[in-house]
Design an enzyme around this catalytic site. Structure first.
Site, PDB file in Angstrom:
ATOM      1  CG  HIS A  81     -14.764 -18.930  -4.752  1.00 19.74           C
ATOM      2  ND1 HIS A  81     -16.027 -18.870  -4.226  1.00 19.74           N
ATOM      3  CD2 HIS A  81     -14.473 -20.252  -4.839  1.00 19.74           C
ATOM      4  CE1 HIS A  81     -16.477 -20.098  -3.998  1.00 19.74           C
ATOM      5  NE2 HIS A  81     -15.553 -20.960  -4.363  1.00 19.74           N
ATOM      6  CD  GLU A 130     -12.933 -23.365  -2.338  1.00 17.63           C
ATOM      7  OE1 GLU A 130     -13.711 -22.892  -3.179  1.00 17.63           O
ATOM      8  OE2 GLU A 130     -13.249 -24.261  -1.535  1.00 17.63           O
TER       9      GLU A 130
HETATM   10 CO    CO Z   1     -15.646 -22.989  -3.685  1.00 23.86          CO
END
Ligand code: CO
Length: 138
Positions: A81, A130
């Protein structure tokens, strides 16, 4: 919403210890600090500093870790991510949802001690994203 700083890139690994050895061999890089567990997120985490950001090494922790499924598909590990900072986490969540993006769960305390949430990769061009409230000290 203002896109903030790239806080870190999350990298899944079957072994934080082996990944730290790799970063040391390849870059002479040292960990930012000791690895620690985030049981609520099912991960064990260790950061490596870069001059403008960080790499977040994440290893599965406990049963049903989301990282375990990733490692079954990617046995060597790999990029998991990216994490961007925003000034107001709740405003950011509302804005993503208003734009039709799937926010995965409620904001919760992340590895830097501030609230985070994840946006589904299908709504972010295939990238698990995120979103983190900017740490106060930054
Ligand atoms: Co992270």
């Amino acid at each position: 919403m203002k896109l903030g700083r790239l806080n870190h890139v999350g990298v899944a690994t079957p072994s934080i210890e082996n990944s730290l050895a790799l970063y040391k061999t390849m870059f002479g890089a040292e960990p930012h600090g000791p690895a620690f567990d985030l049981p609520a997120q099912g991960v064990r985490v260790c950061f490596v500093d870069t001059p403008n950001s960080q790499i977040e090494l994440i290893e599965p922790f406990g049963e049903d870790s989301p990282v375990q499924k990733f490692l079954e598909k990617n046995p060597l590990g790999g990029q998991h991510h990216v994490c961007f900072e925003v000034p107001d986490i709740h405003a950011a969540k509302a804005e993503f949802e208003a734009k039709g993006a799937r926010v995965l769960g409620e904001p919760r305390v992340g590895a830097h001690g501030t609230l985070v949430f994840f946006v589904h990769p299908r709504d972010m061009g295939g990238v698990l994203t995120e979103i983190m409230e900017t740490p106060a000290a930054a």
